[in-house]
Design a protein around this motif. Structure first.
Motif, PDB file in Angstrom:
ATOM      1  N   SER A  72     -15.056 -32.464 -17.127  1.00 13.09           N
ATOM      2  CA  SER A  72     -13.597 -32.400 -17.054  1.00 13.09           C
ATOM      3  C   SER A  72     -13.174 -31.962 -15.658  1.00 13.09           C
ATOM      4  O   SER A  72     -13.963 -31.363 -14.917  1.00 13.09           O
ATOM      5  N   ARG A  73     -11.930 -32.215 -15.366  1.00 10.55           N
ATOM      6  CA  ARG A  73     -11.309 -31.583 -14.208  1.00 10.55           C
ATOM      7  C   ARG A  73     -11.081 -30.120 -14.605  1.00 10.55           C
ATOM      8  O   ARG A  73     -10.549 -29.851 -15.698  1.00 10.55           O
ATOM      9  N   ILE A  74     -11.465 -29.194 -13.778  1.00 13.07           N
ATOM     10  CA  ILE A  74     -11.261 -27.770 -14.100  1.00 13.07           C
ATOM     11  C   ILE A  74      -9.819 -27.401 -13.775  1.00 13.07           C
ATOM     12  O   ILE A  74      -9.345 -27.669 -12.664  1.00 13.07           O
ATOM     13  N   ASP A  75      -9.144 -26.820 -14.739  1.00 11.36           N
ATOM     14  CA  ASP A  75      -7.809 -26.290 -14.486  1.00 11.36           C
ATOM     15  C   ASP A  75      -7.994 -25.003 -13.674  1.00 11.36           C
ATOM     16  O   ASP A  75      -8.756 -24.114 -14.083  1.00 11.36           O
ATOM     17  N   ASP A  76      -7.310 -24.913 -12.529  1.00  7.84           N
ATOM     18  CA  ASP A  76      -7.481 -23.711 -11.684  1.00  7.84           C
ATOM     19  C   ASP A  76      -7.236 -22.429 -12.474  1.00  7.84           C
ATOM     20  O   ASP A  76      -7.804 -21.377 -12.159  1.00  7.84           O
ATOM     21  N   ARG A  77      -6.410 -22.534 -13.506  1.00  8.91           N
ATOM     22  CA  ARG A  77      -6.052 -21.321 -14.265  1.00  8.91           C
ATOM     23  C   ARG A  77      -7.211 -20.774 -15.102  1.00  8.91           C
ATOM     24  O   ARG A  77      -7.072 -19.777 -15.795  1.00  8.91           O
ATOM     25  N   LEU A  78      -8.368 -21.417 -15.008  1.00 10.44           N
ATOM     26  CA  LEU A  78      -9.568 -20.901 -15.680  1.00 10.44           C
ATOM     27  C   LEU A  78      -9.963 -19.527 -15.114  1.00 10.44           C
ATOM     28  O   LEU A  78     -10.683 -18.769 -15.728  1.00 10.44           O
ATOM     29  N   TYR A  79      -9.468 -19.240 -13.901  1.00 13.74           N
ATOM     30  CA  TYR A  79      -9.852 -17.990 -13.235  1.00 13.74           C
ATOM     31  C   TYR A  79      -8.692 -16.991 -13.188  1.00 13.74           C
ATOM     32  O   TYR A  79      -8.546 -16.224 -12.235  1.00 13.74           O
ATOM     33  N   SER A  80      -7.876 -17.016 -14.230  1.00 16.10           N
ATOM     34  CA  SER A  80      -6.718 -16.127 -14.277  1.00 16.10           C
ATOM     35  C   SER A  80      -7.103 -14.721 -14.731  1.00 16.10           C
ATOM     36  O   SER A  80      -8.265 -14.457 -15.064  1.00 16.10           O
ATOM     37  N   ALA A  81      -6.100 -13.844 -14.736  1.00 20.22           N
ATOM     38  CA  ALA A  81      -6.348 -12.446 -15.104  1.00 20.22           C
ATOM     39  C   ALA A  81      -5.243 -11.949 -16.033  1.00 20.22           C
ATOM     40  O   ALA A  81      -4.258 -12.651 -16.288  1.00 20.22           O
ATOM     41  N   PHE A  82      -5.449 -10.730 -16.504  1.00 20.14           N
ATOM     42  CA  PHE A  82      -4.505 -10.107 -17.434  1.00 20.14           C
ATOM     43  C   PHE A  82      -4.295  -8.675 -16.970  1.00 20.14           C
ATOM     44  O   PHE A  82      -5.240  -8.019 -16.521  1.00 20.14           O
ATOM     45  N   ILE A  83      -3.053  -8.203 -17.042  1.00 23.58           N
ATOM     46  CA  ILE A  83      -2.804  -6.790 -16.744  1.00 23.58           C
ATOM     47  C   ILE A  83      -1.743  -6.284 -17.713  1.00 23.58           C
ATOM     48  O   ILE A  83      -0.776  -6.983 -18.020  1.00 23.58           O
ATOM     49  N   GLU A  84      -1.971  -5.080 -18.216  1.00 25.51           N
ATOM     50  CA  GLU A  84      -1.122  -4.548 -19.291  1.00 25.51           C
ATOM     51  C   GLU A  84      -0.562  -3.187 -18.873  1.00 25.51           C
ATOM     52  O   GLU A  84      -1.198  -2.450 -18.113  1.00 25.51           O
ATOM     53  N   HIS A  85       0.586  -2.863 -19.405  1.00 24.78           N
ATOM     54  CA  HIS A  85       1.098  -1.497 -19.251  1.00 24.78           C
ATOM     55  C   HIS A  85       0.246  -0.608 -20.144  1.00 24.78           C
ATOM     56  O   HIS A  85       0.536  -0.427 -21.331  1.00 24.78           O
ATOM     57  N   MET A  86      -0.835  -0.122 -19.612  1.00 21.89           N
ATOM     58  CA  MET A  86      -1.663   0.833 -20.353  1.00 21.89           C
ATOM     59  C   MET A  86      -2.556   1.569 -19.365  1.00 21.89           C
ATOM     60  O   MET A  86      -2.893   1.030 -18.307  1.00 21.89           O
ATOM     61  N   GLY A  87      -2.908   2.793 -19.729  1.00 18.48           N
ATOM     62  CA  GLY A  87      -3.771   3.569 -18.853  1.00 18.48           C
ATOM     63  C   GLY A  87      -3.226   3.570 -17.437  1.00 18.48           C
ATOM     64  O   GLY A  87      -2.032   3.723 -17.210  1.00 18.48           O
ATOM     65  N   ARG A  88      -4.139   3.323 -16.483  1.00 21.74           N
ATOM     66  CA  ARG A  88      -3.737   3.326 -15.070  1.00 21.74           C
ATOM     67  C   ARG A  88      -3.789   1.923 -14.452  1.00 21.74           C
ATOM     68  O   ARG A  88      -4.095   1.775 -13.281  1.00 21.74           O
ATOM     69  N   ALA A  89      -3.512   0.915 -15.286  1.00 20.56           N
ATOM     70  CA  ALA A  89      -3.540  -0.454 -14.756  1.00 20.56           C
ATOM     71  C   ALA A  89      -2.355  -0.676 -13.820  1.00 20.56           C
ATOM     72  O   ALA A  89      -2.519  -1.100 -12.669  1.00 20.56           O
ATOM     73  N   ILE A  90      -1.159  -0.368 -14.328  1.00 21.03           N
ATOM     74  CA  ILE A  90       0.049  -0.534 -13.513  1.00 21.03           C
ATOM     75  C   ILE A  90       0.271   0.741 -12.690  1.00 21.03           C
ATOM     76  O   ILE A  90       0.245   0.704 -11.466  1.00 21.03           O
TER      77      ILE A  90
ATOM     78  N   LYS B 220      -8.634 -24.406 -20.859  1.00 26.33           N
ATOM     79  CA  LYS B 220      -7.898 -24.705 -19.630  1.00 26.33           C
ATOM     80  C   LYS B 220      -7.478 -23.437 -18.897  1.00 26.33           C
ATOM     81  O   LYS B 220      -7.300 -23.439 -17.686  1.00 26.33           O
ATOM     82  N   ILE B 221      -7.229 -22.376 -19.666  1.00 24.05           N
ATOM     83  CA  ILE B 221      -6.819 -21.108 -19.052  1.00 24.05           C
ATOM     84  C   ILE B 221      -7.751 -20.027 -19.586  1.00 24.05           C
ATOM     85  O   ILE B 221      -8.091 -20.024 -20.780  1.00 24.05           O
ATOM     86  N   ALA B 222      -8.181 -19.126 -18.719  1.00 24.20           N
ATOM     87  CA  ALA B 222      -8.938 -17.954 -19.173  1.00 24.20           C
ATOM     88  C   ALA B 222      -8.518 -16.779 -18.299  1.00 24.20           C
ATOM     89  O   ALA B 222      -8.278 -16.949 -17.098  1.00 24.20           O
ATOM     90  N   CYS B 223      -8.412 -15.594 -18.925  1.00 28.06           N
ATOM     91  CA  CYS B 223      -7.944 -14.418 -18.182  1.00 28.06           C
ATOM     92  C   CYS B 223      -8.955 -13.288 -18.317  1.00 28.06           C
ATOM     93  O   CYS B 223      -9.211 -12.821 -19.448  1.00 28.06           O
ATOM     94  N   ILE B 224      -9.487 -12.846 -17.198  1.00 28.00           N
ATOM     95  CA  ILE B 224     -10.323 -11.655 -17.250  1.00 28.00           C
ATOM     96  C   ILE B 224      -9.407 -10.499 -17.633  1.00 28.00           C
ATOM     97  O   ILE B 224      -8.279 -10.386 -17.153  1.00 28.00           O
ATOM     98  N   ALA B 225      -9.873  -9.672 -18.570  1.00 29.76           N
ATOM     99  CA  ALA B 225      -9.060  -8.554 -19.065  1.00 29.76           C
ATOM    100  C   ALA B 225      -9.805  -7.257 -18.750  1.00 29.76           C
ATOM    101  O   ALA B 225     -10.869  -7.038 -19.298  1.00 29.76           O
ATOM    102  N   GLN B 226      -9.226  -6.501 -17.883  1.00 27.36           N
ATOM    103  CA  GLN B 226      -7.978  -6.728 -17.203  1.00 27.36           C
ATOM    104  C   GLN B 226      -8.248  -6.786 -15.703  1.00 27.36           C
ATOM    105  O   GLN B 226      -9.406  -7.012 -15.341  1.00 27.36           O
ATOM    106  N   LEU B 227      -7.277  -6.439 -14.841  1.00 25.07           N
ATOM    107  CA  LEU B 227      -7.497  -6.652 -13.407  1.00 25.07           C
ATOM    108  C   LEU B 227      -7.769  -5.363 -12.621  1.00 25.07           C
ATOM    109  O   LEU B 227      -8.619  -5.343 -11.734  1.00 25.07           O
ATOM    110  N   VAL B 228      -7.032  -4.303 -12.961  1.00 22.30           N
ATOM    111  CA  VAL B 228      -7.179  -3.053 -12.192  1.00 22.30           C
ATOM    112  C   VAL B 228      -7.336  -1.865 -13.143  1.00 22.30           C
ATOM    113  O   VAL B 228      -6.551  -1.708 -14.098  1.00 22.30           O
ATOM    114  N   ASN B 229      -8.344  -1.069 -12.918  1.00 21.24           N
ATOM    115  CA  ASN B 229      -8.643   0.185 -13.628  1.00 21.24           C
ATOM    116  C   ASN B 229      -9.005   0.030 -15.099  1.00 21.24           C
ATOM    117  O   ASN B 229     -10.011   0.580 -15.557  1.00 21.24           O
ATOM    118  N   VAL B 230      -8.199  -0.636 -15.876  1.00 20.10           N
ATOM    119  CA  VAL B 230      -8.473  -0.777 -17.313  1.00 20.10           C
ATOM    120  C   VAL B 230      -9.412  -1.970 -17.505  1.00 20.10           C
ATOM    121  O   VAL B 230      -9.029  -3.105 -17.224  1.00 20.10           O
TER     122      VAL B 230
END
Ligand code: AHR
Length: 501
Positions: A14-32, A345-355
């Protein structure tokens, strides 16, 4: 051991959707708070955004980011986060028993995401929230002007609408822990009506409906079937979540969870096809794997701490310290996403910073890369273009979660525009090196343009503020082209990224 692989230029997955390398960030802990935003930090700019963290984020080339939750979103009122900061309410976050000051809301986050060069993917609250709240949120975010909500945004200094394309319909609504948890049928109907309303407001958007929280949920996979039966025509993606661990300290079994994830993806792809056939539908639905990562090192202690604490503000939470073994695991999991890029098509590493994150930022102190930062970065930078089918012939093993697992975990991408062929190869063998021999048909590769390797570390070795670069890729050696073949020696427990041009 000998490990042979074969690829052909025309055999594309398949053509890889660039969004396969997306991320997730939540209002929790020290992420934000004290993650991306820490007014007063020596590296914070005048708005409070940490530039050291922003730099590490930018280097990942993250295409999209899911926000603001997670479990948090299911009791969150987006209106608390707009308008003058001094007038914003302090609320109790029911998901993580914490105090939310609302100093970051949609406009601050959008500003940060814009500077990081990341597209926003927003989640609406379908726990305590209503269809009306979701619709108003979208009107505030996406409508140009001339209505109460769009003009309110303009009065907050944001003249142009954000034009957010990806909208998540709640979070993990199958989970009994979720505020506003529903049955599949009930949720499917609410998701359908919400998606319909949001698309009426802006037909260009894509909607993401909640699948199971993981493949061990008692309602999996009937949840997906029932939900899709209710909303198939109005959604574009179904979300999958899965977190991984190695509590039993069994490395080969841990790596077998990559195969288990392939089965999970396959089962949901089959469920989508089943519902599509049953409904005689024309539209396709793809998979949005919008929460994945390793999460086990501090999970039990964190659960107990949350139960016991008294609504702290931005507490340390889920601050997993990742080791070399986790980096190898993440490398293999990203290979699986590339191999299944026909459906995911989309995948998000959970999460991005601290959490549970590839980036750690100390309050008032330095920011650094965890071990898993590296495979995520290399996949994001080099895993674009087409995913190619790979025929593998290598020794195999059985483990608790999967049988017949190849010691060689390999994915190949071809970026025709850049003229680059990239091989992501993980040798999962605990003690034996692999003599890799890749037959490449239809390519005219002239040279090895890049060879990066992660190997030779203690599986338990980690990075830290004091030793931030202990685990990092190094230049590899010995990979050679020979008459249309690539030959390389992969040490035991090693990960290689080899680019040919
Ligand atoms: O990422 C941490 C939590 O894991 C999220 O809030 C939730 O969606 C999942 O259970």
């Amino acid at each position: 051991m000998k490990a042979r692989a074969a690829i052909h230029r025309d055999f594309r997955i398949s053509r890889i959707d660039d969004r396969l390398y997306s991320a997730f960030i939540e209002h929790m802990g020290r992420a934000i708070y004290s993650g991306i935003y820490e007014p007063g930090h020596p590296h914070a700019d005048h708005r409070g955004f940490r530039q050291d963290v922003l730099g590490l984020v930018r280097d990942l080339d993250v295409p999209a980011i899911r926000y603001p939750g997670g479990n948090f979103v299911s009791a969150y009122d987006w209106k608390d986060g707009i308008g003058p900061k001094t007038e914003r309410p302090v609320r109790l976050d029911l998901a993580w028993r914490s105090r939310e000051t609302n100093q970051v809301g949609i406009n601050e986050f959008a500003e940060w995401a814009g500077e990081a060069g990341i597209e926003m993917m927003l989640a609406v609250n379908l726990g305590t929230g209503t269809l009306q709240d979701a619709r108003e949120f979208m009107e505030y975010v996406n409508h140009p002007s001339g209505t109460t909500w769009s003009d309110l945004r303009r009065s907050h200094g944001v003249e142009q609408p954000y034009g957010v394309k990806m909208w998540c319909l709640g979070n993990e609504m199958d989970g009994p822990w979720q505020i506003g948890h529903r049955t599949a049928r009930d949720y499917g109907r609410v998701a359908n009506q919400t998606a319909k309303a949001l698309k009426a407001l802006d037909p260009s958007i894509e909607t993401i409906v909640c699948g199971s929280s993981n493949d061990e949920m008692p309602t999996y996979p009937d949840w997906e079937r029932e939900v899709l039966e209710e909303c198939y025509e109005n959604v574009d993606y179904i979300s999958l979540h899965k977190y991984f661990g190695n509590n039993s300290r069994d490395t080969l079994n841990y790596f077998g969870k990559i195969e288990q994830t392939g089965r999970y993806i396959q089962a949901i792809a089959g469920t989508i096809d089943h519902v599509k056939a049953k409904k005689r539908a024309k539209n396709d639905i793809f998979i949005c794997f919008d929460e994945w990562n390793v999460w086990y090192h501090s999970r039990a202690e964190d659960k107990a701490r949350v139960k016991a604490w008294d609504w702290p503000e931005a507490p340390s939470l889920l601050e997993e310290t990742y080791n070399f073994e986790d980096a190898l695991f993440v490398a293999g999991l990203l290979n699986e996403f590339i191999r299944r890029s026909d459906r995911v098509k989309i995948a998000c590493i959970a999460q991005l910073v601290n959490v549970i994150a590839p980036i750690r930022a100390e309050r008032g102190g330095p920011a650094w890369r965890q071990t898993i930062y590296w495979p995520y970065q290399m996949a994001s930078l080099y895993g674009r273009g087409d995913a190619l089918a790979v025929q593998v012939d290598a020794p195999r093993y059985d483990c608790r979660v999967a049988d017949d697992v190849s010691y060689l975990d390999i994915a190949v991408t071809h970026d025709a525009a850049a003229g680059m062929l990239t091989i992501f190869a993980l040798n999962r063998h605990l003690t034996e090196a692999a003599d890799l021999d890749v037959e490449m048909a239809g390519f005219n590769a002239r040279r090895v343009a890049l060879h990066r390797v992660m190997e030779g570390h203690d599986l338990q070795a980690t990075n830290s503020a004091e030793a931030p670069d202990r685990i990092a890729p190094a230049d590899g050696s010995g990979a050679a082209l020979d008459d249309g073949r690539l030959r390389a020696r992969l040490g035991p427990l090693s990960y290689h990224v080899i680019r040919l041009e």
